[in-house]
Design a protein around this motif. Structure first.
Motif, PDB file in Angstrom:
ATOM      1  N   THR A 173       0.824  -1.231  -0.129  1.00  0.00           N
ATOM      2  CA  THR A 173       0.029  -0.108  -0.077  1.00  0.00           C
ATOM      3  C   THR A 173       0.866   1.265  -0.034  1.00  0.00           C
ATOM      4  OG1 THR A 173      -1.621  -1.350   1.241  1.00  0.00           O
ATOM      5  CG2 THR A 173      -1.643   1.323   1.132  1.00  0.00           C
ATOM      6  N   LEU A 174       0.584   2.236  -0.930  1.00  0.00           N
ATOM      7  CA  LEU A 174       1.044   3.616  -0.909  1.00  0.00           C
ATOM      8  C   LEU A 174       0.257   4.491  -0.317  1.00  0.00           C
ATOM      9  CD1 LEU A 174       3.419   5.206  -1.767  1.00  0.00           C
ATOM     10  CD2 LEU A 174       2.134   5.531  -3.909  1.00  0.00           C
ATOM     11  N   ILE A 175       0.423   5.193   0.884  1.00  0.00           N
ATOM     12  CA  ILE A 175      -0.223   5.995   1.635  1.00  0.00           C
ATOM     13  C   ILE A 175       0.388   7.393   0.898  1.00  0.00           C
ATOM     14  CG2 ILE A 175      -0.575   7.252   3.572  1.00  0.00           C
ATOM     15  CD1 ILE A 175      -1.289   4.085   3.435  1.00  0.00           C
ATOM     16  N   VAL A 176      -0.759   8.298   0.271  1.00  0.00           N
ATOM     17  CA  VAL A 176      -0.326   9.504  -0.209  1.00  0.00           C
ATOM     18  C   VAL A 176      -0.888  10.716   0.654  1.00  0.00           C
ATOM     19  CG1 VAL A 176      -0.438  10.963  -2.154  1.00  0.00           C
ATOM     20  CG2 VAL A 176      -0.552   8.399  -2.468  1.00  0.00           C
ATOM     21  N   LEU A 177       0.167  11.314   1.260  1.00  0.00           N
ATOM     22  CA  LEU A 177      -0.188  12.359   2.211  1.00  0.00           C
ATOM     23  C   LEU A 177       0.192  13.726   1.213  1.00  0.00           C
ATOM     24  CD1 LEU A 177      -0.946  13.065   5.105  1.00  0.00           C
ATOM     25  CD2 LEU A 177       1.530  13.341   5.395  1.00  0.00           C
ATOM     26  N   LEU A 178      -0.951  14.306   1.051  1.00  0.00           N
ATOM     27  CA  LEU A 178      -0.910  15.558   0.194  1.00  0.00           C
ATOM     28  C   LEU A 178      -1.563  16.690   0.699  1.00  0.00           C
ATOM     29  CD1 LEU A 178      -4.043  15.727  -1.278  1.00  0.00           C
ATOM     30  CD2 LEU A 178      -3.191  13.804  -2.595  1.00  0.00           C
ATOM     31  N   GLY A 179      -1.237  17.951   0.380  1.00  0.00           N
ATOM     32  CA  GLY A 179      -2.070  19.155   0.715  1.00  0.00           C
ATOM     33  C   GLY A 179      -1.403  20.390   0.232  1.00  0.00           C
TER      34      GLY A 179
ATOM     35  N   LYS B 238      -3.486   4.535 -14.736  1.00  0.00           N
ATOM     36  CA  LYS B 238      -2.867   3.155 -15.225  1.00  0.00           C
ATOM     37  C   LYS B 238      -3.058   2.433 -13.959  1.00  0.00           C
ATOM     38  CE  LYS B 238       0.445   5.515 -18.365  1.00  0.00           C
ATOM     39  NZ  LYS B 238       2.006   5.738 -18.550  1.00  0.00           N
ATOM     40  N   GLU B 239      -3.115   1.005 -14.285  1.00  0.00           N
ATOM     41  CA  GLU B 239      -3.108   0.210 -13.189  1.00  0.00           C
ATOM     42  C   GLU B 239      -1.801  -0.045 -12.247  1.00  0.00           C
ATOM     43  OE1 GLU B 239      -4.861  -3.541 -12.922  1.00  0.00           O
ATOM     44  OE2 GLU B 239      -6.925  -2.742 -13.545  1.00  0.00           O
ATOM     45  N   ARG B 240      -1.727  -0.082 -11.080  1.00  0.00           N
ATOM     46  CA  ARG B 240      -0.568   0.079 -10.405  1.00  0.00           C
ATOM     47  C   ARG B 240      -0.560  -1.467  -9.400  1.00  0.00           C
ATOM     48  NH1 ARG B 240       2.346   3.386 -13.417  1.00  0.00           N
ATOM     49  NH2 ARG B 240       1.986   5.364 -12.721  1.00  0.00           N
ATOM     50  N   PRO B 241       0.521  -2.032  -9.273  1.00  0.00           N
ATOM     51  CA  PRO B 241       0.525  -3.400  -8.513  1.00  0.00           C
ATOM     52  C   PRO B 241       0.463  -3.256  -7.100  1.00  0.00           C
ATOM     53  CG  PRO B 241       2.905  -2.811  -9.218  1.00  0.00           C
ATOM     54  CD  PRO B 241       1.838  -1.769  -9.820  1.00  0.00           C
ATOM     55  N   PHE B 242      -0.253  -1.963  -6.606  1.00  0.00           N
ATOM     56  CA  PHE B 242      -0.134  -1.797  -5.059  1.00  0.00           C
ATOM     57  C   PHE B 242      -1.467  -0.760  -4.849  1.00  0.00           C
ATOM     58  CE2 PHE B 242       2.749   1.181  -7.173  1.00  0.00           C
ATOM     59  CZ  PHE B 242       2.352   2.337  -7.088  1.00  0.00           C
ATOM     60  N   ARG B 243      -2.035  -1.033  -3.639  1.00  0.00           N
ATOM     61  CA  ARG B 243      -2.854  -0.044  -3.206  1.00  0.00           C
ATOM     62  C   ARG B 243      -2.580   1.445  -3.176  1.00  0.00           C
ATOM     63  NH1 ARG B 243      -6.544  -2.239   1.532  1.00  0.00           N
ATOM     64  NH2 ARG B 243      -4.684  -2.289   2.534  1.00  0.00           N
ATOM     65  N   ILE B 244      -3.514   2.235  -3.376  1.00  0.00           N
ATOM     66  CA  ILE B 244      -3.187   3.832  -3.268  1.00  0.00           C
ATOM     67  C   ILE B 244      -4.266   4.124  -2.267  1.00  0.00           C
ATOM     68  CG2 ILE B 244      -2.886   6.012  -4.165  1.00  0.00           C
ATOM     69  CD1 ILE B 244      -2.109   4.799  -6.887  1.00  0.00           C
ATOM     70  N   LEU B 245      -3.819   4.862  -1.143  1.00  0.00           N
ATOM     71  CA  LEU B 245      -4.809   5.702   0.048  1.00  0.00           C
ATOM     72  C   LEU B 245      -4.289   7.165   0.142  1.00  0.00           C
ATOM     73  CD1 LEU B 245      -7.166   5.575   1.793  1.00  0.00           C
ATOM     74  CD2 LEU B 245      -5.394   4.728   3.606  1.00  0.00           C
ATOM     75  N   LYS B 246      -5.343   7.894  -0.318  1.00  0.00           N
ATOM     76  CA  LYS B 246      -4.930   9.279  -0.301  1.00  0.00           C
ATOM     77  C   LYS B 246      -5.423   9.946   0.762  1.00  0.00           C
ATOM     78  CE  LYS B 246      -4.928   9.342  -5.560  1.00  0.00           C
ATOM     79  NZ  LYS B 246      -5.398  10.143  -6.716  1.00  0.00           N
TER      80      LYS B 246
END
Length: 320
Positions: free
Chosen positions: A10-16, A190-198
């Motif tokens: 899982t890739l946690i995306v912390l943005l702002g 595009k599909e990624r081989p991991f989950r993305i949580l923003k």
């Protein structure tokens, strides 16, 4: 073979927006999740300008392993497409050792490059490019801005209107294809081989503006002007075409007084923060929090790490 359950990478995306408080929270989350941090800041990657880009300091870098901080020189050419390739390669290697990585920053195109992939923008032919260059030379940037507003009002709202290169490239696509530049930037992810949580961080506007103004003052105390003087001979580089340096270069050119330049840095940073939020608000996959809700954010992440995805795709949580 894909992993499932809590072991699913899982890739946690912390943005702002700039100045909202991503750095401090990213360190806390990375420690709690035993993750490493990947910077998604397109300027913190340059080693000569750490103060003006608010790059993590040595103490922060020692707490958690960071990637893409100070790894290039301002003389190096780099773009979002290269960033996409480099980060995907890093993630492939990193997910062999851990199940969670944290992407933190506010550069919109860099974040989209990882989460969605770079769009297949057509190659501009020489005739179209020469036509736009000629318009720029004869009629100026203001004319090109007006053209872009007419042909692609959506991109006009978010592009850096003071950056001729960005405005000209969007117009090149509009002229050559008869379609808006935006239409090429909204293709299927595009599909990624991991989950993305923003996870999005936000503050009330006046609160954010106070933080931005104070951060500029702090940067000056830490040596921003001296840093700008060191890179001043190279002010023509695209890596230095950014808020903070552009204004101080005006001061060093003798065009502006220093107090005025500082006020312009604050103003232009506030404007940039609004553009960031305009961009981010289009993404329904972002769940928003105040930066001080650290425990709530951590609990939210852990709940989703337990969930089982049906495919390689963004998690689409219910609005808060």
């Amino acid at each position: 073979m894909m992993k499932t359950g809590i072991n699913y990478p899982t890739l946690i995306v912390l943005l702002g927006p700039t100045g909202v408080g991503k750095t401090a929270l990213s360190l806390y989350l990375a420690e709690q999740l035993q993750a490493e941090i990947i910077s998604s800041d397109s300027r913190q990657i340059y080693k000569e300008i750490p103060i003006g880009t608010a790059a993590p300091n040595q103490e922060q870098l020692a707490r958690i392993k960071h990637h893409f901080i100070g790894t290039l020189s301002i003389f190096d050419y780099y773009n979002a497409a290269q960033y996409e390739q480099d980060v995907l390669k890093l993630l492939e290697e990193s997910f062999q050792a851990r199940n969670v990585m944290l992407l933190s920053g506010g550069s919109m195109m860099y974040i989209d490059a990882i989460c969605k992939g770079i769009d297949d923008i057509p190659t501009v032919d020489n005739d179209t490019r020469e036509s736009i260059i000629q318009q720029y030379q004869e009629k100026g940037l203001e004319h090109l801005r007006a053209e872009l507003k007419l042909l692609d009002p959506e991109y006009y709202k978010i592009v850096d209107l003071k950056n001729p290169k960005r405005v000209m490239h969007a117009l090149e696509i509009c002229y050559m294809t008869g379609r808006s530049y935006t239409s090429f930037r909204t293709q299927s992810a595009k599909e990624r081989p991991f989950r993305i949580l923003k996870i999005g961080l936000t503050r009330p506007r006046e609160e954010l503006y106070r933080r931005i103004n104070q951060r500029v003052e702090t940067m000056m105390q830490e040596g921003l002007l001296e840093e700008a003087k060191q890179v001043y001979p190279y002010k023509h580089l695209n890596s230095l075409n950014t808020v903070g340096y552009k204004e101080l270069f005006k001061y060093l050119d003798g065009e502006w007084e220093l107090p005025f330049a500082l006020e312009k840095i604050k103003q232009n940073t506030r404007i940039y923060s609004r553009k960031q939020m305009t961009w981010f608000k289009r993404d329904e996959n972002i769940t928003w929090f105040h930066p001080e809700q650290a425990e709530d954010i951590l609990r939210f992440i852990r709940q989703h790490l337990q969930s089982l995805p049906t495919a390689s795709q963004d998690i689409c949580p219910s609005p808060r």
